[in-house]
Structure formats: structure tokens, C-alpha cells
Design a protein around this motif. Structure first.
Motif, PDB file in Angstrom:
ATOM      1  N   ILE A 197       0.877  -1.167   0.000  1.00  0.00           N
ATOM      2  CA  ILE A 197       0.000   0.000   0.000  1.00  0.00           C
ATOM      3  C   ILE A 197       0.914   1.217   0.000  1.00  0.00           C
ATOM      4  O   ILE A 197       1.690   1.428   0.935  1.00  0.00           O
ATOM      5  CB  ILE A 197      -0.935   0.031   1.218  1.00  0.00           C
ATOM      6  CG1 ILE A 197      -1.897  -1.170   1.177  1.00  0.00           C
ATOM      7  CG2 ILE A 197      -1.725   1.347   1.256  1.00  0.00           C
ATOM      8  CD1 ILE A 197      -2.844  -1.243   2.364  1.00  0.00           C
ATOM      9  N   SER A 198       0.841   1.998  -1.071  1.00  0.00           N
ATOM     10  CA  SER A 198       1.727   3.152  -1.239  1.00  0.00           C
ATOM     11  C   SER A 198       0.929   4.434  -1.061  1.00  0.00           C
ATOM     12  O   SER A 198       0.102   4.797  -1.896  1.00  0.00           O
ATOM     13  CB  SER A 198       2.383   3.114  -2.623  1.00  0.00           C
ATOM     14  OG  SER A 198       3.330   4.160  -2.750  1.00  0.00           O
ATOM     15  N   ASP A 199       1.169   5.107   0.050  1.00  0.00           N
ATOM     16  CA  ASP A 199       0.512   6.375   0.371  1.00  0.00           C
ATOM     17  C   ASP A 199       1.356   7.490  -0.238  1.00  0.00           C
ATOM     18  O   ASP A 199       2.459   7.773   0.235  1.00  0.00           O
ATOM     19  CB  ASP A 199       0.420   6.503   1.891  1.00  0.00           C
ATOM     20  CG  ASP A 199      -0.224   7.804   2.355  1.00  0.00           C
ATOM     21  OD1 ASP A 199      -0.476   8.686   1.523  1.00  0.00           O
ATOM     22  OD2 ASP A 199      -0.461   7.931   3.568  1.00  0.00           O
ATOM     23  N   GLU A 200       0.815   8.130  -1.279  1.00  0.00           N
ATOM     24  CA  GLU A 200       1.598   9.100  -2.054  1.00  0.00           C
ATOM     25  C   GLU A 200       0.975  10.496  -2.043  1.00  0.00           C
ATOM     26  O   GLU A 200       1.121  11.266  -2.988  1.00  0.00           O
ATOM     27  CB  GLU A 200       1.749   8.587  -3.495  1.00  0.00           C
ATOM     28  CG  GLU A 200       2.449   7.226  -3.571  1.00  0.00           C
ATOM     29  CD  GLU A 200       2.611   6.700  -4.988  1.00  0.00           C
ATOM     30  OE1 GLU A 200       2.172   7.370  -5.945  1.00  0.00           O
ATOM     31  OE2 GLU A 200       3.182   5.593  -5.134  1.00  0.00           O
ATOM     32  N   VAL A 201       0.321  10.847  -0.944  1.00  0.00           N
ATOM     33  CA  VAL A 201      -0.430  12.112  -0.934  1.00  0.00           C
ATOM     34  C   VAL A 201       0.467  13.351  -0.977  1.00  0.00           C
ATOM     35  O   VAL A 201      -0.013  14.444  -1.285  1.00  0.00           O
ATOM     36  CB  VAL A 201      -1.384  12.196   0.277  1.00  0.00           C
ATOM     37  CG1 VAL A 201      -2.384  11.057   0.270  1.00  0.00           C
ATOM     38  CG2 VAL A 201      -0.626  12.237   1.590  1.00  0.00           C
ATOM     39  N   TYR A 202       1.768  13.176  -0.682  1.00  0.00           N
ATOM     40  CA  TYR A 202       2.660  14.350  -0.652  1.00  0.00           C
ATOM     41  C   TYR A 202       3.549  14.466  -1.888  1.00  0.00           C
ATOM     42  O   TYR A 202       4.435  15.317  -1.921  1.00  0.00           O
ATOM     43  CB  TYR A 202       3.520  14.317   0.614  1.00  0.00           C
ATOM     44  CG  TYR A 202       2.732  14.576   1.870  1.00  0.00           C
ATOM     45  CD1 TYR A 202       2.371  15.873   2.244  1.00  0.00           C
ATOM     46  CD2 TYR A 202       2.319  13.532   2.685  1.00  0.00           C
ATOM     47  CE1 TYR A 202       1.633  16.118   3.388  1.00  0.00           C
ATOM     48  CE2 TYR A 202       1.570  13.767   3.832  1.00  0.00           C
ATOM     49  CZ  TYR A 202       1.233  15.075   4.173  1.00  0.00           C
ATOM     50  OH  TYR A 202       0.492  15.311   5.313  1.00  0.00           O
ATOM     51  N   LYS A 203       3.333  13.638  -2.902  1.00  0.00           N
ATOM     52  CA  LYS A 203       4.216  13.741  -4.065  1.00  0.00           C
ATOM     53  C   LYS A 203       3.955  15.019  -4.871  1.00  0.00           C
ATOM     54  O   LYS A 203       4.708  15.339  -5.795  1.00  0.00           O
ATOM     55  CB  LYS A 203       4.074  12.514  -4.957  1.00  0.00           C
ATOM     56  CG  LYS A 203       2.716  12.317  -5.606  1.00  0.00           C
ATOM     57  CD  LYS A 203       2.684  10.994  -6.348  1.00  0.00           C
ATOM     58  CE  LYS A 203       1.313  10.695  -6.917  1.00  0.00           C
ATOM     59  NZ  LYS A 203       1.246   9.347  -7.508  1.00  0.00           N
ATOM     60  N   CYS A 204       2.911  15.748  -4.507  1.00  0.00           N
ATOM     61  CA  CYS A 204       2.637  17.051  -5.121  1.00  0.00           C
ATOM     62  C   CYS A 204       3.528  18.149  -4.554  1.00  0.00           C
ATOM     63  O   CYS A 204       3.566  19.263  -5.097  1.00  0.00           O
ATOM     64  CB  CYS A 204       1.171  17.428  -4.897  1.00  0.00           C
ATOM     65  SG  CYS A 204       0.704  17.459  -3.135  1.00  0.00           S
ATOM     66  N   LEU A 205       4.248  17.851  -3.465  1.00  0.00           N
ATOM     67  CA  LEU A 205       5.061  18.865  -2.783  1.00  0.00           C
ATOM     68  C   LEU A 205       6.507  18.400  -2.691  1.00  0.00           C
ATOM     69  O   LEU A 205       6.980  18.000  -1.639  1.00  0.00           O
ATOM     70  CB  LEU A 205       4.514  19.112  -1.379  1.00  0.00           C
ATOM     71  CG  LEU A 205       3.583  20.303  -1.184  1.00  0.00           C
ATOM     72  CD1 LEU A 205       3.105  20.360   0.257  1.00  0.00           C
ATOM     73  CD2 LEU A 205       4.257  21.605  -1.566  1.00  0.00           C
ATOM     74  N   LEU A 227      -2.428   2.089  -4.661  1.00  0.00           N
ATOM     75  CA  LEU A 227      -1.919   3.453  -4.661  1.00  0.00           C
ATOM     76  C   LEU A 227      -2.988   4.382  -4.086  1.00  0.00           C
ATOM     77  O   LEU A 227      -4.112   4.418  -4.574  1.00  0.00           O
ATOM     78  CB  LEU A 227      -1.559   3.856  -6.099  1.00  0.00           C
ATOM     79  CG  LEU A 227      -0.702   5.081  -6.337  1.00  0.00           C
ATOM     80  CD1 LEU A 227      -0.061   4.997  -7.717  1.00  0.00           C
ATOM     81  CD2 LEU A 227      -1.529   6.354  -6.248  1.00  0.00           C
ATOM     82  N   VAL A 228      -2.623   5.126  -3.042  1.00  0.00           N
ATOM     83  CA  VAL A 228      -3.567   5.996  -2.337  1.00  0.00           C
ATOM     84  C   VAL A 228      -3.147   7.448  -2.515  1.00  0.00           C
ATOM     85  O   VAL A 228      -1.969   7.791  -2.352  1.00  0.00           O
ATOM     86  CB  VAL A 228      -3.620   5.642  -0.836  1.00  0.00           C
ATOM     87  CG1 VAL A 228      -4.614   6.542  -0.109  1.00  0.00           C
ATOM     88  CG2 VAL A 228      -3.985   4.177  -0.640  1.00  0.00           C
ATOM     89  N   ASN A 229      -4.114   8.300  -2.839  1.00  0.00           N
ATOM     90  CA  ASN A 229      -3.830   9.726  -3.008  1.00  0.00           C
ATOM     91  C   ASN A 229      -5.064  10.522  -2.583  1.00  0.00           C
ATOM     92  O   ASN A 229      -6.100   9.947  -2.267  1.00  0.00           O
ATOM     93  CB  ASN A 229      -3.446  10.033  -4.461  1.00  0.00           C
ATOM     94  CG  ASN A 229      -2.559  11.255  -4.586  1.00  0.00           C
ATOM     95  OD1 ASN A 229      -2.511  12.106  -3.686  1.00  0.00           O
ATOM     96  ND2 ASN A 229      -1.846  11.363  -5.702  1.00  0.00           N
ATOM     97  N   SER A 230      -4.926  11.836  -2.585  1.00  0.00           N
ATOM     98  CA  SER A 230      -6.067  12.686  -2.218  1.00  0.00           C
ATOM     99  C   SER A 230      -5.877  14.080  -2.787  1.00  0.00           C
ATOM    100  O   SER A 230      -4.813  14.416  -3.322  1.00  0.00           O
ATOM    101  CB  SER A 230      -6.232  12.763  -0.701  1.00  0.00           C
ATOM    102  OG  SER A 230      -5.486  13.812  -0.148  1.00  0.00           O
TER     103      SER A 230
END
Length: 387
Positions: A197-205, A227-230
Motif C-alpha cells: 500500500i503506497s501512500d503518495e499524498v505528498y508527491k505534489c510537494l 496506490l492511495v492519493n487525495s
């Protein structure tokens, strides 16, 4: 009335504890929550308001509006070259947190084990427990500074291990897992038949020339990666509660059934706002990296001028891990003393694992003037310790 063992075992995080304590002070500088002060772009707000005015306030499909899932699919194809089917491989959730929880709930049976490398986002551990499974925290005090060793992850694998959760870029460390380590984790997942489970919510920063690679890009990993994002961080839409998950069809189908019984669907006006945000017609988050880069630099420079404190500039996110070891205090003691003395709220590093107890996390989700004021107060506090 009797409460379940699970309900009694779940404890509020130290992040929320310090946030709540901070509410007692009218003049507090609050560096606790990852809740950016930058408002969403006006076009995004307009889209949400327009949906309300047009009566688009009812239920959507459990998996989310198909139109939104199509936009998410196009977004990933355009931005990252990844191809996910909107109808069967994407679900819209009530924030990334529900996406994480439903992912775990879809995979885990009682007694299964989930490996969580430290430093880690505190809710991972408790979500696993809520699934009646066992979190295995990989937290080597002699290991990598604010990071983990793949060797320690492999050593933690047993015949009960089912999932490894990774968070890159990392909350709290601000580090990006290097490509070599991502490839090594992928090899472990394939060797031991595990799900990532890859939490990638900060790849925008991501700042400067730092490089990010998703584990899903590695051959053989698409079929074993969730793949988890928000939109919470990328578009500063924390309270709109819109997240999404991209995963193999069988996982999304299971999550959709669970979604029906947990929340029915994500809020409809927020889904229409998300369509606007992700549509690609405008880059609504273009200025965000510049804003947070300036804040990061001010914070890093200011902290490193204070005796007994030090920090490294994060590669990504809006978090700063400040080394407090020279004060002789552990993280919770330091955080509470700082709040009481100068009304600055930070998060104790112990929240993120034993190896982080010599750190406190500070979120630069406040304006530059408040960051400057916070630095001055922290300097005053450190001066008082020397008296």
C-alpha cells in the motif's frame, strides 16, 4: 454499556492531543496539523458551490462519480503515464484516510500482519488494529536516521505477513524513499507474495531537484500495489474529504462493497469540485510549491540558528523534523514544556516511532509572519532552558 476491545484500544494521537491542548491559548502558534492555510483556487470553490446550487447534493455511485473517476484516470495518464480503468480500477473515498482503511479492510483477516516502517503516519497502526490484524512496526533505533533499512523490513516478514505500507514522500520526515530502496521493496513484495500500500499524498510537494518514483512503475508491481492519493494536500482541500485509490479490479470491487456499508459515497459537491481541480484545464496547484519552498527555507534557517536545535531541509511535504537531543529532553516533555512556556505547539516525535523520540515535528502550514514569530518564541524557550 460495554465497549469493544478495539474501541478501547484506540487512543487519540499525540498530534491531536497537542492540537487540543493548544486551543487553551489565544495567542498560540500552532505547528501541529498538516492542514495548509492556503485556500483552494477560486475555480474549485466555485465548482463546489455551483454543484450545491444546482441540486447536485445527493448520492453518487458507491465508487464515486464515473466522470470523476475518468478525470482521475486521465490525470494519471497525463502526469505519470499510468493507465488505470475508471470503471473498475479507481474508487473515490472520503479522504485518503478512508481509502487506506478500506484498502486494509479489503485485504486483512484476523491475525494477519502488516509491516509499517518507521517513521510512520500514526493512523496506519491503529487502522490495522481496527481490522483485527497486527501492525509490525519496523523501528530500528540503530538504523537509518529518520528512515528505515530494507534489511529490517525483510527480517520482519513472517508467514502471516500480508501487506507493507509505505509513505513516500514521508510524513513526518519529509524524505522521499530513494529509487534503489523502492526497487528493493518491490523485490521483497514479489519474493514473499506481499501487497504494497503506497501512500503518495505528498508527491505534489517536492522541492528542488529531488526525484520521486512510485513503486507501481516497477515491472510486476501494478498487480500487487494499492496506490492511495487525495486532493487534501495538492489542492489544499483538507475539509472537502476527497481521496481516491487506484488498484487491481478485485481490490476496488471489494472496497466498493465496503464503501456502501461505511459511508455510501464521498460528498457529491466535493466530487464536482474535484473534477474541476483535476481536469487539467488549469494548474491550480502551481504556486503551492513556491509558497512552501519559501516557508521551508525560512523555517530551516531560523531553527538552525537556535542553539541546541538542528534540522535538515525536507525533500518534500510541509513538515520539519527538528532534532532536540542537545536539550536533554525527550519529545513529549519538550513539546508540552514549549507549549506551556511560549505557546508554540509542535508534535512529539515519539508519535512516529521510538527512533524519533529525539525529534519534534513542525508543520509549516502557517504564513511566513507566524513562522517567524514561532521561531522567536522557540528561541526564547531555549534561552530559558539555559538559565
Amino acid at each position: 454499556m460495554y465497549l469493544s476491545d478495539i474501541a478501547q484500544s484506540i487512543k487519540p494521537s499525540l498530534t491531536r492531543h497537542l492540537f487540543n491542548l493548544a486551543k487553551a491559548y489565544d495567542d498560540v502558534i500552532d505547528f501541529t496539523l498538516g492542514d495548509p492555510d492556503i485556500p483552494p483556487h477560486q475555480a474549485i470553490k466555485n465548482a463546489g458551490c455551483r454543484a450545491i446550487q444546482e441540486g447536485k447534493t445527493r448520492y453518487s455511485q458507491n465508487a464515486g462519480l464515473l466522470e470523476l473517476r475518468e478525470v482521475i484516470s486521465q490525470y494519471y495518464k497525463r502526469k505519470e503515464g499510468l493507465d488505470y480503468l475508471p470503471l473498475s480500477e479507481i474508487i473515490v473515498t472520503v479522504g485518503a484516510m478512508e481509502g487506506l482503511y478500506l484498502s486494509l479492510l479489503s485485504l486483512l483477516n484476523p491475525g494477519d500482519e502488516v509491516i509499517i516502517p518507521a517513521p510512520y503516519y500514526v493512523n496506519y497502526e491503529q487502522m490495522v488494529q481496527m481490522c483485527h490484524a497486527k501492525p509490525i512496526i519496523v523501528d530500528n533505533l540503530d538504523g537509518e536516521k529518520l528512515g528505515f533499512k530494507v534489511e529490517d523490513v525483510e527480517e520482519a516478514i513472517t508467514d502471516k505477513t500480508k501487506v507493507i505500507i509505505i509513505n513516500t514522500p514521508s510524513n513526518p520526515s519529509g524524505k522521499i524513499i530513494p529509487v534503489g530502496k523502492i526497487e528493493a521493496l518491490a523485490a521483497l513484495a514479489k519474493q514473499y507474495d506481499l501487497v504494497i500500500i503506497s501512500d503518495e499524498v505528498y508527491k505534489c510537494l517536492i522541492y528542488g531537484d529531488s526525484k520521486f518514483k512510485s513503486i507501481v512503475e516497477i515491472e510486476g508491481m501494478r498487480e500487487r500495489t494499492i496506490l492511495v492519493n487525495s486532493l487534501s494536500k495538492e489542492f489544499c482541500m483538507t475539509g472537502w474529504r476527497i481521496g481516491y485509490v487506484l488498484a487491481p479490479a478485485e481490490v476496488i470491487a471489494a472496497m466498493t462493497k465496503l464503501q456502501e456499508n461505511v459511508a455510501a459515497c464521498a460528498p457529491l459537491p466535493s466530487q464536482y469540485a474535484a473534477i474541476e481541480a483535476l481536469s487539467g484545464e488549469s494548474d491550480y496547484s502551481a504556486d503551492m510549491v513556491n509558497i512552501f519552498t519559501k516557508r521551508r527555507n525560512i523555517f530551516v534557517d531560523g531553527i538552525n540558528k537556535i542553539s541546541k536545535l538542528s534540522c535538515e531541509a525536507p525533500e518534500a511535504t510541509f513538515y520539519l523534523m527538528v532534532d532536540i537531543s542537545e536539550t536533554g529532553m525527550k519529545s513529549e516533555e519538550f513539546a508540552i514544556a514549549l507549549l506551556k512556556a511560549v505557546h508554540v505547539a509542535v508534535v512529539p516525535g515519539i508519535t512516529y516511532g521510538r527512533s524519533c523520540d529525539n525529534y519534534v515535528r513542525m508543520a509549516f502550514t502557517l504564513g511566513e509572519d507566524k513562522i517567524q514569530e514561532g521561531i522567536k518564541r522557540i528561541q526564547t524557550f531555549i534561552n530559558q532552558l539555559s538559565l
